[in-house]
Enzyme design. Structure first.
Site, mmCIF file in Angstrom:
data_model
loop_
_atom_site.group_PDB
_atom_site.id
_atom_site.type_symbol
_atom_site.label_atom_id
_atom_site.label_comp_id
_atom_site.label_asym_id
_atom_site.label_seq_id
_atom_site.Cartn_x
_atom_site.Cartn_y
_atom_site.Cartn_z
ATOM 1 N N GLU A 111 0.838 -1.203 0.000
ATOM 2 C CA GLU A 111 0.000 0.000 0.000
ATOM 3 C C GLU A 111 0.870 1.248 0.000
ATOM 4 O O GLU A 111 1.936 1.275 0.620
ATOM 5 C CB GLU A 111 -0.919 -0.005 1.236
ATOM 6 C CG GLU A 111 -2.040 1.007 1.198
ATOM 7 C CD GLU A 111 -3.117 0.676 2.230
ATOM 8 O OE1 GLU A 111 -3.644 -0.460 2.193
ATOM 9 O OE2 GLU A 111 -3.410 1.539 3.067
ATOM 10 N N ASP A 113 -0.022 5.384 0.569
ATOM 11 C CA ASP A 113 -1.172 6.185 0.998
ATOM 12 C C ASP A 113 -0.942 7.685 1.009
ATOM 13 O O ASP A 113 0.109 8.155 1.465
ATOM 14 C CB ASP A 113 -1.565 5.833 2.446
ATOM 15 C CG ASP A 113 -2.021 4.410 2.604
ATOM 16 O OD1 ASP A 113 -2.497 3.833 1.624
ATOM 17 O OD2 ASP A 113 -1.891 3.878 3.726
ATOM 18 N N GLU A 115 -3.475 10.146 3.010
ATOM 19 C CA GLU A 115 -4.680 10.232 3.825
ATOM 20 C C GLU A 115 -4.832 11.673 4.310
ATOM 21 O O GLU A 115 -3.927 12.216 4.958
ATOM 22 C CB GLU A 115 -4.606 9.271 5.012
ATOM 23 C CG GLU A 115 -4.642 7.822 4.592
ATOM 24 C CD GLU A 115 -4.458 6.863 5.757
ATOM 25 O OE1 GLU A 115 -5.266 5.941 5.900
ATOM 26 O OE2 GLU A 115 -3.488 7.045 6.516
ATOM 27 N N THR A 129 1.131 10.532 4.956
ATOM 28 C CA THR A 129 1.600 9.577 3.957
ATOM 29 C C THR A 129 2.073 8.323 4.671
ATOM 30 O O THR A 129 2.494 8.363 5.827
ATOM 31 C CB THR A 129 2.751 10.154 3.107
ATOM 32 O OG1 THR A 129 3.872 10.460 3.957
ATOM 33 C CG2 THR A 129 2.305 11.403 2.372
ATOM 34 N N ARG A 287 8.545 4.498 19.333
ATOM 35 C CA ARG A 287 7.640 3.539 18.710
ATOM 36 C C ARG A 287 8.260 2.160 18.521
ATOM 37 O O ARG A 287 7.640 1.139 18.799
ATOM 38 C CB ARG A 287 7.167 4.092 17.369
ATOM 39 C CG ARG A 287 6.151 3.238 16.659
ATOM 40 C CD ARG A 287 5.603 4.001 15.481
ATOM 41 N NE ARG A 287 4.574 3.261 14.778
ATOM 42 C CZ ARG A 287 3.901 3.726 13.734
ATOM 43 N NH1 ARG A 287 4.155 4.945 13.295
ATOM 44 N NH2 ARG A 287 2.987 2.998 13.137
#
Length: 352
Positions: A111, A113, A115, A129, A287
């Protein structure tokens, strides 16, 4: 497997004659009519085509969102749409323009993206992105940005250039992000044929401040307008062999203007990112427990001081950008909006 495919692609490209390369240089990036390249995906009458068939309105209401998809899948290329976003209170609304093969590879999909994330009245839309390769959803590669214009007043072009070696995201012809394929990415780099999608949907669970603000359907329907749809890619059915047609197309993509990052383009990208980048996974030390994704490039650490350890910018923020609203700007924005006052004056962002 990925290395074998990459090697095969290189061999195929080396077999293409210079005459074929020159012939391929005229890759067509002109817009296509909706009917020629796309078909409805969902939403029923919430998808409204213009009389000339060149633009589409996607709506979200209490019943459903809406979307469309390309008739063909593509193996690399340039894909673009000019989008005008809904105004007023749009918290929780997500407008997306993206490439995906999730319908064909549900467990290991790729994918790429764009958004566009709505917000409360008077607050800014944001752009996100992201890329996934081979189902690598646990290693999201998100970046988020503010925009230097009001995306609700007129159309702006959002484009993806996807080649075997890099992915470049563009807004109005300015590159805002480049993801260069490096060997350590392995299957995380999107490599399987993908279709092109456009959707509007309810992202209340996460889109605005982590789900704090939901879609308020008292303001519905929310409408996003799409025009100047570009599908300039290598059809998946051709492949990279097949008598050289796929190889010629791959060369055309890799040598096209949109795929070549010149010094001027890189300088424009650096300026945009310095002024508008809100968050990047490349500087998020929380993260992934300090692990830096292999394609992230900050070898000398020069950018790191501009970001918090959780990836958010110290320079760009909602609270620090602010707005200037002199009477002249208000008059100009009112004129640009066809007589209605803008809740978000053009040119009023303090980026520096």
């Amino acid at each position: 497997m990925a290395a074998t495919c990459a090697a095969a692609l290189v061999v195929a490209l080396m077999m293409v004659s210079w005459a074929a390369v020159l012939a391929a240089a005229s890759l067509d990036t002109s817009p296509v009519p909706f009917q020629a390249g796309f078909m409805p995906l969902f939403g029923g009458d919430n998808l409204v085509r213009s009389p000339d068939g060149r633009s589409v309105r996607l709506k979200l209401d209490r019943r459903t969102g809406s979307g469309f998809v390309s008739k063909s899948a593509y193996h690399h290329g340039y894909f673009s749409a000019s989008i005008k976003l809904p105004d007023d209170h749009t918290a929780g609304v997500v407008v997306a323009f993206y490439l995906s093969n999730g319908d064909v590879f549900p467990r290991n999909h790729d994918e790429v993206d764009f958004e566009l994330l709505g917000n409360r009245r008077g607050h800014e839309w944001r752009v996100q992105t992201n890329i996934y390769g081979n189902g690598s959803t646990s290693r999201g590669r998100e970046e988020r940005y503010l925009l230097p214009f009001d995306p609700t007043l007129r159309h702006h072009a959002y484009a993806v250039a996807w080649t075997p070696t890099a992915i470049v995201f563009y807004i109005d012809g300015t590159p805002i992000r480049e993801v260069v394929r490096v060997p350590a990415m392995a299957g995380d780099f999107p490599s399987k044929p993908m279709s092109v999608y456009a959707t509007i949907w309810d992202g209340s669970a996460w889109a605005t401040e982590g789900g704090r603000y939901k879609v308020d359907y008292a303001h519905a329907p929310f409408a996003a307008d799409f025009s100047k749809l570009v599908l300039s890619g290598c059809p998946a059915a051709v492949g990279v062999g097949g008598g050289g047609g796929g190889a010629r197309c791959a060369v055309a993509v890799m040598t096209a203007e949109f795929a070549v990052m010149t010094p001027a383009k890189r300088a424009a990208m650096r300026r945009f990112r310095r002024r508008h980048l809100l968050y990047t996974v490349c500087h998020d030390r929380v993260r992934y427990n300090g692990t830096v994704l292999p394609e992230c490039d900050d070898a000398d650490g020069s950018e790191r001081d501009d970001f918090h350890r959780w990836g958010e910018s110290k320079r760009v923020s909602h609270s620090r950008r602010g707005y200037r609203q002199p009477q002249q700007l208000q008059r100009e924005d009112k004129d640009a909006a066809g007589g209605r006052p803008s809740t978000w004056p053009i040119g009023s962002l303090r980026a520096d």
